[in-house]
Motif scaffolding. Structure first.
Motif, PDB file in Angstrom:
ATOM      1  N   LEU A 202       1.106  -1.260  -0.350  1.00 40.86           N
ATOM      2  CA  LEU A 202       0.031   0.092  -0.117  1.00 40.86           C
ATOM      3  C   LEU A 202       0.579   1.210  -0.271  1.00 40.86           C
ATOM      4  CD1 LEU A 202      -2.654  -0.991   2.669  1.00 40.86           C
ATOM      5  CD2 LEU A 202      -2.932  -0.904   0.010  1.00 40.86           C
ATOM      6  N   THR A 203       1.719   1.164  -0.495  1.00 43.24           N
ATOM      7  CA  THR A 203       3.357   2.535  -0.615  1.00 43.24           C
ATOM      8  C   THR A 203       1.982   3.820  -1.749  1.00 43.24           C
ATOM      9  OG1 THR A 203       3.948   1.080  -2.295  1.00 43.24           O
ATOM     10  CG2 THR A 203       5.013   0.611  -1.144  1.00 43.24           C
ATOM     11  N   THR A 204       2.508   5.140  -1.278  1.00 45.73           N
ATOM     12  CA  THR A 204       1.878   5.934  -2.425  1.00 45.73           C
ATOM     13  C   THR A 204       3.000   6.310  -4.215  1.00 45.73           C
ATOM     14  OG1 THR A 204       2.895   7.300  -1.059  1.00 45.73           O
ATOM     15  CG2 THR A 204       0.806   6.939  -0.469  1.00 45.73           C
ATOM     16  N   TRP A 205       2.526   7.312  -4.843  1.00 45.42           N
ATOM     17  CA  TRP A 205       3.489   7.288  -5.257  1.00 45.42           C
ATOM     18  C   TRP A 205       5.071   8.120  -4.944  1.00 45.42           C
ATOM     19  CZ3 TRP A 205       4.609   4.557  -9.203  1.00 45.42           C
ATOM     20  CH2 TRP A 205       3.524   4.239 -10.210  1.00 45.42           C
ATOM     21  N   ASP A 206       4.570   9.052  -3.510  1.00 41.76           N
ATOM     22  CA  ASP A 206       5.438   9.509  -3.362  1.00 41.76           C
ATOM     23  C   ASP A 206       5.893   9.119  -2.629  1.00 41.76           C
ATOM     24  OD1 ASP A 206       4.304  12.345  -3.720  1.00 41.76           O
ATOM     25  OD2 ASP A 206       2.760  11.800  -1.927  1.00 41.76           O
ATOM     26  N   ASP A 207       6.258   8.353  -1.753  1.00 40.36           N
ATOM     27  CA  ASP A 207       6.767   6.526  -1.798  1.00 40.36           C
ATOM     28  C   ASP A 207       7.687   5.992  -2.561  1.00 40.36           C
ATOM     29  OD1 ASP A 207       5.547   6.909   1.065  1.00 40.36           O
ATOM     30  OD2 ASP A 207       4.395   5.514   0.254  1.00 40.36           O
ATOM     31  N   ILE A 208       7.184   6.378  -3.985  1.00 41.08           N
ATOM     32  CA  ILE A 208       7.553   5.092  -4.838  1.00 41.08           C
ATOM     33  C   ILE A 208       8.772   6.323  -5.371  1.00 41.08           C
ATOM     34  CG2 ILE A 208       8.383   4.138  -7.565  1.00 41.08           C
ATOM     35  CD1 ILE A 208       7.317   2.416  -4.999  1.00 41.08           C
ATOM     36  N   ILE A 209       8.789   7.847  -5.093  1.00 38.23           N
ATOM     37  CA  ILE A 209       9.601   8.465  -5.938  1.00 38.23           C
ATOM     38  C   ILE A 209      11.389   8.967  -4.523  1.00 38.23           C
ATOM     39  CG2 ILE A 209      10.083  10.757  -6.242  1.00 38.23           C
ATOM     40  CD1 ILE A 209       7.010  10.819  -7.243  1.00 38.23           C
ATOM     41  N   GLU A 210      10.412   8.475  -3.771  1.00 33.49           N
ATOM     42  CA  GLU A 210      11.495   8.472  -2.032  1.00 33.49           C
ATOM     43  C   GLU A 210      12.538   7.974  -3.097  1.00 33.49           C
ATOM     44  OE1 GLU A 210      12.676  10.958   0.055  1.00 33.49           O
ATOM     45  OE2 GLU A 210      10.350  11.976  -1.344  1.00 33.49           O
ATOM     46  N   LEU A 211      11.908   6.320  -3.127  1.00 28.75           N
ATOM     47  CA  LEU A 211      13.298   5.631  -3.187  1.00 28.75           C
ATOM     48  C   LEU A 211      13.851   5.496  -4.729  1.00 28.75           C
ATOM     49  CD1 LEU A 211      10.954   2.039  -2.550  1.00 28.75           C
ATOM     50  CD2 LEU A 211      12.160   2.965  -1.381  1.00 28.75           C
ATOM     51  N   GLN A 212      13.517   6.075  -5.438  1.00 25.58           N
ATOM     52  CA  GLN A 212      13.712   6.435  -6.740  1.00 25.58           C
ATOM     53  C   GLN A 212      14.992   7.219  -6.399  1.00 25.58           C
ATOM     54  OE1 GLN A 212      13.538   5.487 -10.007  1.00 25.58           O
ATOM     55  NE2 GLN A 212      12.777   7.157 -11.130  1.00 25.58           N
ATOM     56  N   LYS A 213      15.067   8.648  -5.829  1.00 19.16           N
ATOM     57  CA  LYS A 213      16.285   8.923  -5.352  1.00 19.16           C
ATOM     58  C   LYS A 213      17.166   8.288  -4.663  1.00 19.16           C
ATOM     59  CE  LYS A 213      13.248  13.378  -4.456  1.00 19.16           C
ATOM     60  NZ  LYS A 213      12.472  14.152  -3.032  1.00 19.16           N
ATOM     61  N   VAL A 261      -0.753  15.671 -12.321  1.00 18.97           N
ATOM     62  CA  VAL A 261      -0.377  13.906 -13.170  1.00 18.97           C
ATOM     63  C   VAL A 261       0.623  14.164 -14.018  1.00 18.97           C
ATOM     64  CG1 VAL A 261      -0.812  12.680 -14.888  1.00 18.97           C
ATOM     65  CG2 VAL A 261      -2.662  12.388 -13.146  1.00 18.97           C
ATOM     66  N   LEU A 262       0.739  15.947 -14.296  1.00 24.31           N
ATOM     67  CA  LEU A 262       2.434  15.835 -15.443  1.00 24.31           C
ATOM     68  C   LEU A 262       3.286  16.685 -14.255  1.00 24.31           C
ATOM     69  CD1 LEU A 262       1.106  17.294 -18.773  1.00 24.31           C
ATOM     70  CD2 LEU A 262       1.266  14.688 -17.993  1.00 24.31           C
ATOM     71  N   ASP A 263       2.996  16.992 -12.676  1.00 22.03           N
ATOM     72  CA  ASP A 263       3.805  16.987 -11.452  1.00 22.03           C
ATOM     73  C   ASP A 263       4.686  15.767 -11.436  1.00 22.03           C
ATOM     74  OD1 ASP A 263       4.744  19.222 -10.270  1.00 22.03           O
ATOM     75  OD2 ASP A 263       4.063  17.531  -8.783  1.00 22.03           O
ATOM     76  N   VAL A 264       3.885  15.167 -11.770  1.00 25.45           N
ATOM     77  CA  VAL A 264       4.383  13.208 -10.512  1.00 25.45           C
ATOM     78  C   VAL A 264       4.850  12.694 -11.837  1.00 25.45           C
ATOM     79  CG1 VAL A 264       3.909  11.501 -10.388  1.00 25.45           C
ATOM     80  CG2 VAL A 264       1.608  12.619  -9.663  1.00 25.45           C
ATOM     81  N   VAL A 265       4.885  13.029 -13.160  1.00 25.98           N
ATOM     82  CA  VAL A 265       5.744  12.146 -14.072  1.00 25.98           C
ATOM     83  C   VAL A 265       7.018  13.477 -14.161  1.00 25.98           C
ATOM     84  CG1 VAL A 265       6.445  12.564 -16.822  1.00 25.98           C
ATOM     85  CG2 VAL A 265       4.354  11.979 -15.759  1.00 25.98           C
ATOM     86  N   LYS A 266       6.514  14.906 -14.097  1.00 29.75           N
ATOM     87  CA  LYS A 266       8.256  15.615 -14.304  1.00 29.75           C
ATOM     88  C   LYS A 266       9.348  15.240 -12.888  1.00 29.75           C
ATOM     89  CE  LYS A 266       9.760  20.153 -13.447  1.00 29.75           C
ATOM     90  NZ  LYS A 266      10.477  20.225 -14.593  1.00 29.75           N
ATOM     91  N   ARG A 267       8.369  14.855 -11.788  1.00 26.00           N
ATOM     92  CA  ARG A 267       9.204  14.743 -10.087  1.00 26.00           C
ATOM     93  C   ARG A 267      10.003  13.425 -10.789  1.00 26.00           C
ATOM     94  NH1 ARG A 267       4.904  14.603  -6.300  1.00 26.00           N
ATOM     95  NH2 ARG A 267       6.509  13.206  -4.815  1.00 26.00           N
ATOM     96  N   PHE A 268       9.745  12.759 -10.643  1.00 22.47           N
ATOM     97  CA  PHE A 268      10.339  11.277 -11.476  1.00 22.47           C
ATOM     98  C   PHE A 268      11.782  11.872 -12.406  1.00 22.47           C
ATOM     99  CE2 PHE A 268       6.577   8.713 -10.276  1.00 22.47           C
ATOM    100  CZ  PHE A 268       7.578   7.362  -9.555  1.00 22.47           C
ATOM    101  N   TYR A 269      11.289  12.302 -13.683  1.00 22.31           N
ATOM    102  CA  TYR A 269      12.686  12.329 -14.043  1.00 22.31           C
ATOM    103  C   TYR A 269      13.344  13.777 -13.542  1.00 22.31           C
ATOM    104  CZ  TYR A 269      10.530   8.769 -16.699  1.00 22.31           C
ATOM    105  OH  TYR A 269      10.121   7.368 -17.820  1.00 22.31           O
ATOM    106  N   ASP A 270      12.850  14.335 -13.022  1.00 19.47           N
ATOM    107  CA  ASP A 270      14.158  15.428 -12.839  1.00 19.47           C
ATOM    108  C   ASP A 270      14.866  14.584 -11.169  1.00 19.47           C
ATOM    109  OD1 ASP A 270      12.925  17.502 -13.198  1.00 19.47           O
ATOM    110  OD2 ASP A 270      11.699  18.163 -11.863  1.00 19.47           O
ATOM    111  N   VAL A 271      15.512  13.551 -11.282  1.00 24.95           N
ATOM    112  CA  VAL A 271      16.327  13.045 -10.540  1.00 24.95           C
ATOM    113  C   VAL A 271      17.036  13.091 -11.747  1.00 24.95           C
ATOM    114  CG1 VAL A 271      16.998  10.873  -8.822  1.00 24.95           C
ATOM    115  CG2 VAL A 271      14.102  11.486  -8.706  1.00 24.95           C
ATOM    116  N   PRO A 272      18.539  13.449 -11.372  1.00 30.02           N
ATOM    117  CA  PRO A 272      20.160  13.077 -12.228  1.00 30.02           C
ATOM    118  C   PRO A 272      19.919  12.036 -12.470  1.00 30.02           C
ATOM    119  CG  PRO A 272      20.060  14.894 -10.185  1.00 30.02           C
ATOM    120  CD  PRO A 272      18.959  14.076  -9.893  1.00 30.02           C
ATOM    121  N   GLY A 273      20.116  11.781 -14.021  1.00 34.71           N
ATOM    122  CA  GLY A 273      20.880  10.315 -13.988  1.00 34.71           C
ATOM    123  C   GLY A 273      19.661   9.113 -13.946  1.00 34.71           C
TER     124      GLY A 273
END
Length: 462
Positions: A202-213, A261-273
């Motif tokens: 039951l993670t959120t996309w915010d949680d996944i973005i933190e894992l992304q980093k 929605v597009l803000d979520v996309v941007k947050r994922f791809y704003d992570v360098p690399g």
């Protein structure tokens, strides 16, 4: 005198026998709608009903029916496994001729009749229903449902609710076949390599973005990523956002909801690399082939096919699955309800036979076997769903319980979802690759969609 009576009685008996034989032949009709042709409406128990008469074959003359698959995933193996082989038991006289088409091409839905093909059974997804509605390639099944006593309430309520939204006349135009099911897959080895905890239930996309980093990093010349996120439309679908309004004939993209929605996309791809040069990376390539992405979100049946292939090559992935991530504003809601379905084509000369075949492949026995082979049942049966993938070795010991905890998002369909959603994905790509800001990308998508809808509306009015 006695001999004369006996002769009359014998002649009468012969006439009665002949009349009975002729009555039996009369069951066959040119259109294939009689009991002798279909083997369905005259049965004691309907396929999938409480008195299912299993695999008793119905022997009639040889018939070839066209199975038209439009823009819906079904491998050759699955076609044979879930349609050809089961139907052979019940309808050994029927040969299925497969035809496939994508959105465009000589066999597309718009061109199929002009190409000289007359489909009998149409196999597609709810996503494509507006296309067949506009082309008048839908057959109202209400009479066939009533005549056979087919129980539509056997299907998952979320599917029935969605199905009802695609038509406003009370008609049933399609029968569900399977429900697409999306967990979050993850590669344990990548998490272990970087000492990062596995994703929780039951993670959120915010949680996944933190894992992304934590997981996007380069090591030994290899670029690792946490996840290649879903395309923009999939995020919008989770929030049940609409693409267009049938009444105003306008797109509904230039809104705050789509901006979020597009803000979520941007947050994922704003992570360098994250980017692959100036392009978005590919999810299947990085997760399965290169094994450089730690997580993957897509339909389970295709993912398990890839994981099985890796295992058979002697290169098994150390993986597990958990709940599909949701938005904090819509906890526990996964991907938009997406199901494969079957329609009787109005061009078919064997409508009742086709409907009987549809009934048969939705019987509990066939749906269970399908589910055990990793294509989720469309039936409202929690016990059956818990046996998803049971026949696959790669599923042994995996956390299916967690993966099943999400609910499908609702749909708010329009007649223009397919083309307009493509423009949403285009906007998401432009934002993810930093080619355009969110406001510009959505404004241009809205303008392009409005022109497209106007052209489609003009075409349908001819």
């Amino acid at each position: 005198m006695t001999n004369a009576c006996d002769k009359k009685k014998a002649a009468l008996a012969l006439l009665l026998l002949l009349a009975g034989a002729l009555a039996g032949c009369a069951g066959k009709t040119e259109e294939g709608s009689g009991p002798a042709q279909t083997g369905g409406t005259g049965h004691t128990g309907q396929a999938g009903g409480p008195a299912d008469d299993a695999d008793k074959p119905v022997m009639t003359e040889p018939i070839t029916l066209t199975f038209y698959r439009f823009y819906a995933g079904l491998s050759d193996k699955e076609f044979d496994q879930f349609f050809v082989q089961p139907l052979k038991k019940k309808f050994p006289n029927v040969t299925l001729k497969p035809l496939y088409s994508g959105l465009t091409g000589p066999l597309s839905a718009e061109n199929i009749i002009a190409a000289g093909e007359n489909p009998d059974l149409i196999y597609t997804s709810n996503y494509s229903l507006p296309i067949f509605k506009q082309l008048k390639l839908q057959q109202n099944l209400n009479d066939l449902i009533a005549k056979s006593g087919f129980d539509m309430k056997r299907f998952d309520p979320v599917i029935l609710d969605a199905l009802a939204k695609y038509n406003d006349d009370g008609g049933v135009y399609a029968i569900p076949f399977s429900l697409n099911f999306a967990p979050l897959f993850y590669n344990k080895d990548i998490f272990d390599k970087f000492a990062v905890s596995y994703p929780k239930e039951l993670t959120t996309w915010d949680d996944i973005i933190e894992l992304q980093k934590k997981l996007v990093r380069s090591e030994g010349g290899v670029q690792y990523r946490g996840i290649v996120p879903p395309v923009a439309k999939q995020f919008g679908d989770q929030l049940a956002l609409s693409y267009a309004d049938n009444k105003t004939k306008k797109a509904t993209l230039d809104t705050e909801a789509w901006r979020s929605v597009l803000d979520v996309v941007k947050r994922f791809y704003d992570v360098p690399g994250m980017l692959d040069g100036d392009k978005l990376p590919t999810d299947t390539k990085t997760f399965f082939t290169e094994q450089t992405s730690a997580m993957y979100t897509n339909w389970a049946d295709s993912a398990l096919g890839n994981l099985t292939e890796l295992a058979e090559k002697g290169q098994p992935m150390n993986w597990d699955m958990t709940t599909y991530p949701s938005f904090a504003s819509a906890p526990g809601i996964g991907r938009r309800v997406d199901f494969h379905l079957m329609m009787v084509s109005p061009t078919s000369k064997h409508k009742e036979l086709v409907f009987d075949m549809i009934r048969y492949v939705t019987s509990e026995a066939n749906q269970l076997e399908m589910t055990k082979n990793a294509r989720m049942t469309a039936l409202d049966n929690a016990g059956m769903k818990a046996r998803f993938g049971e026949n696959l070795k790669v599923m042994q010991g995996k956390n299916l319980t967690a993966a099943l905890k999400t609910k499908s998002a609702a749909v708010n369909p329009s007649d223009y979802d397919v083309p307009v959603s493509g423009l949403v994905n285009k906007a998401g790509t432009n934002v993810g690759t930093n080619k355009k800001d969110i406001n510009t990308a959505l404004r241009e998508a809205q303008e392009e969609a409005d022109k497209l809808i106007a052209a489609e509306a003009a075409k349908s009015s001819l």
